[in-house]
Design a protein around this motif. Structure first.
Motif, PDB file in Angstrom:
ATOM      1  N   ALA A 101       0.725  -1.080  -0.059  1.00 26.00           N
ATOM      2  CA  ALA A 101      -0.081   0.090  -0.196  1.00 26.00           C
ATOM      3  C   ALA A 101       0.803   1.486   0.009  1.00 26.00           C
ATOM      4  CB  ALA A 101      -0.996   0.147   1.206  1.00 26.00           C
ATOM      5  N   PHE A 102       2.118   1.093   0.519  1.00 27.56           N
ATOM      6  CA  PHE A 102       3.022   2.293   0.442  1.00 27.56           C
ATOM      7  C   PHE A 102       4.373   1.941  -0.343  1.00 27.56           C
ATOM      8  CE2 PHE A 102       6.151   5.208   2.663  1.00 27.56           C
ATOM      9  CZ  PHE A 102       5.247   6.154   2.651  1.00 27.56           C
ATOM     10  N   PRO A 103       4.115   2.377  -1.689  1.00 29.85           N
ATOM     11  CA  PRO A 103       5.327   1.855  -2.660  1.00 29.85           C
ATOM     12  C   PRO A 103       6.491   2.575  -2.264  1.00 29.85           C
ATOM     13  CG  PRO A 103       3.585   3.291  -3.691  1.00 29.85           C
ATOM     14  CD  PRO A 103       2.959   3.110  -2.367  1.00 29.85           C
ATOM     15  N   ASP A 104       6.813   3.463  -1.413  1.00 32.72           N
ATOM     16  CA  ASP A 104       7.943   4.036  -1.232  1.00 32.72           C
ATOM     17  C   ASP A 104       8.505   3.520   0.052  1.00 32.72           C
ATOM     18  OD1 ASP A 104       7.969   5.435  -3.529  1.00 32.72           O
ATOM     19  OD2 ASP A 104       6.946   7.424  -2.611  1.00 32.72           O
ATOM     20  N   ALA A 105       8.248   2.510   0.536  1.00 30.63           N
ATOM     21  CA  ALA A 105       8.579   1.911   1.927  1.00 30.63           C
ATOM     22  C   ALA A 105       9.909   1.799   2.094  1.00 30.63           C
ATOM     23  CB  ALA A 105       7.624   0.514   2.144  1.00 30.63           C
ATOM     24  N   ALA A 106      10.684   1.693   1.119  1.00 29.86           N
ATOM     25  CA  ALA A 106      12.270   1.448   1.180  1.00 29.86           C
ATOM     26  C   ALA A 106      12.766   2.687   1.630  1.00 29.86           C
ATOM     27  CB  ALA A 106      12.582   0.800   0.108  1.00 29.86           C
ATOM     28  N   ASN A 107      12.097   3.858   1.394  1.00 31.71           N
ATOM     29  CA  ASN A 107      12.617   5.262   1.520  1.00 31.71           C
ATOM     30  C   ASN A 107      12.251   5.637   3.111  1.00 31.71           C
ATOM     31  OD1 ASN A 107      13.601   5.095  -0.907  1.00 31.71           O
ATOM     32  ND2 ASN A 107      11.976   6.020  -1.825  1.00 31.71           N
ATOM     33  N   ILE A 108      11.523   4.753   3.727  1.00 33.94           N
ATOM     34  CA  ILE A 108      10.950   5.364   5.119  1.00 33.94           C
ATOM     35  C   ILE A 108      12.109   5.861   6.120  1.00 33.94           C
ATOM     36  CG2 ILE A 108      10.078   4.532   7.231  1.00 33.94           C
ATOM     37  CD1 ILE A 108       7.868   3.046   5.454  1.00 33.94           C
ATOM     38  N   TYR A 109      13.158   5.051   5.951  1.00 32.60           N
ATOM     39  CA  TYR A 109      14.263   5.340   6.855  1.00 32.60           C
ATOM     40  C   TYR A 109      14.997   6.567   6.316  1.00 32.60           C
ATOM     41  CZ  TYR A 109      19.006   4.681   8.882  1.00 32.60           C
ATOM     42  OH  TYR A 109      20.207   5.122   9.209  1.00 32.60           O
ATOM     43  N   GLU A 110      15.381   6.859   5.172  1.00 30.48           N
ATOM     44  CA  GLU A 110      15.731   8.117   4.866  1.00 30.48           C
ATOM     45  C   GLU A 110      14.973   9.242   5.018  1.00 30.48           C
ATOM     46  OE1 GLU A 110      15.524   5.453   2.545  1.00 30.48           O
ATOM     47  OE2 GLU A 110      17.529   5.048   2.546  1.00 30.48           O
ATOM     48  N   HIS A 111      13.371   8.890   4.866  1.00 26.90           N
ATOM     49  CA  HIS A 111      12.555  10.160   5.021  1.00 26.90           C
ATOM     50  C   HIS A 111      12.545  10.762   6.635  1.00 26.90           C
ATOM     51  CE1 HIS A 111       8.635  11.347   6.808  1.00 26.90           C
ATOM     52  NE2 HIS A 111       8.657  12.281   5.926  1.00 26.90           N
ATOM     53  N   ASN A 112      12.792   9.478   7.452  1.00 25.44           N
ATOM     54  CA  ASN A 112      12.928   9.656   8.955  1.00 25.44           C
ATOM     55  C   ASN A 112      14.090  10.434   9.444  1.00 25.44           C
ATOM     56  OD1 ASN A 112      10.751   8.352   9.204  1.00 25.44           O
ATOM     57  ND2 ASN A 112      11.510   6.503  10.082  1.00 25.44           N
ATOM     58  N   ILE A 113      15.298  10.018   8.772  1.00 27.09           N
ATOM     59  CA  ILE A 113      16.583  10.856   8.893  1.00 27.09           C
ATOM     60  C   ILE A 113      16.505  12.248   8.417  1.00 27.09           C
ATOM     61  CG2 ILE A 113      19.015  11.214   8.318  1.00 27.09           C
ATOM     62  CD1 ILE A 113      18.308   8.264  10.009  1.00 27.09           C
ATOM     63  N   GLU A 114      15.722  12.272   7.252  1.00 32.41           N
ATOM     64  CA  GLU A 114      15.682  13.907   6.851  1.00 32.41           C
ATOM     65  C   GLU A 114      14.863  14.580   7.671  1.00 32.41           C
ATOM     66  OE1 GLU A 114      14.037  13.966   2.938  1.00 32.41           O
ATOM     67  OE2 GLU A 114      15.608  12.900   2.176  1.00 32.41           O
ATOM     68  N   THR A 115      13.625  14.121   8.369  1.00 31.83           N
ATOM     69  CA  THR A 115      12.671  14.749   9.085  1.00 31.83           C
ATOM     70  C   THR A 115      13.356  14.980  10.381  1.00 31.83           C
ATOM     71  OG1 THR A 115      10.679  13.318   8.251  1.00 31.83           O
ATOM     72  CG2 THR A 115      10.551  14.239  10.759  1.00 31.83           C
ATOM     73  N   LEU A 116      14.205  14.148  11.185  1.00 35.24           N
ATOM     74  CA  LEU A 116      14.736  14.301  12.217  1.00 35.24           C
ATOM     75  C   LEU A 116      15.948  15.261  12.318  1.00 35.24           C
ATOM     76  CD1 LEU A 116      14.817  10.361  13.607  1.00 35.24           C
ATOM     77  CD2 LEU A 116      13.499  12.660  14.710  1.00 35.24           C
ATOM     78  N   ARG A 117      16.731  15.497  11.391  1.00 37.41           N
ATOM     79  CA  ARG A 117      17.642  16.107  11.121  1.00 37.41           C
ATOM     80  C   ARG A 117      17.028  17.592  10.864  1.00 37.41           C
ATOM     81  NH1 ARG A 117      21.913  12.910   7.156  1.00 37.41           N
ATOM     82  NH2 ARG A 117      22.844  11.540   8.761  1.00 37.41           N
TER      83      ARG A 117
END
Length: 181
Positions: free
Chosen positions: A153-169
């Protein structure tokens, strides 16, 4: 004896889930199970690794047998044991072995959260670590089938980690502190 009651431990964990995990969208799958009240919160009274392992085995079996429409996932919170991150990190091998011992590989898995979580090759105070920092040591029991559905359902699931790093930074340490005011 634990400093906080089980209700206080669960309340702190729910607040973390609301403000960090869901509020910052660190896990895009968490909101749906929270809204449907399909998260089982269990506070372990364990004060030894052996007692925690017994609780983990029980909860893995419970989750396997539970109807996914009622209990999708379990947060096994253990404030009285494995408060040292390195000890906790070592215990994750025991947790994975427990999944195998119960012949649940491919069916259930254990994710990890800890107040002092630290990714390999990172400094303890790196903001990136906060994606896995919870108020108390927590073993997150997940259904593999649910992960597969969520990823579909979430095709960009592999990018979650990178998104989290960007968000936290972007948030930074000061922004993280402001979440809890």
């Amino acid at each position: 004896m634990n400093k906080f009651t089980p209700d206080e431990v669960i309340a702190a964990t729910r607040l973390w889930l609301d403000k960090a995990v869901i509020g910052l969208n660190l896990c895009p799958f968490a909101k749906a199970v929270q809204i449907k009240q399909q998260i089982r919160y269990v506070v372990s009274e364990a004060t030894s690794e052996e007692a925690l392992l017994a609780d983990l085995l029980h909860e893995l079996q419970f989750l396997q047998k539970a109807d996914a429409e009622e209990v999708e996932t379990t947060l096994l919170i253990h404030p009285g044991v494995l408060t040292n991150f390195l000890d906790y990190n070592d215990f994750l091998e025991v947790a994975d072995a427990a999944v195998g011992e119960l012949d649940l590989e491919g069916e259930l898995q254990v994710a990890s959260f800890h107040p002092d979580y630290q990714f390999a090759d990172s400094d303890a105070d790196d903001i990136d670590n906060f994606s896995n920092r919870s108020p108390y040591p927590t073993l997150h029991l997940l259904r593999e089938s649910s992960i597969e559905k969520a990823v579909e359902a979430f095709p960009d699931a592999a990018n979650i980690y990178e998104h989290n790093i960007e968000t936290l930074r972007a948030l930074g340490h000061e922004g993280w502190k402001k979440l809890w005011v």
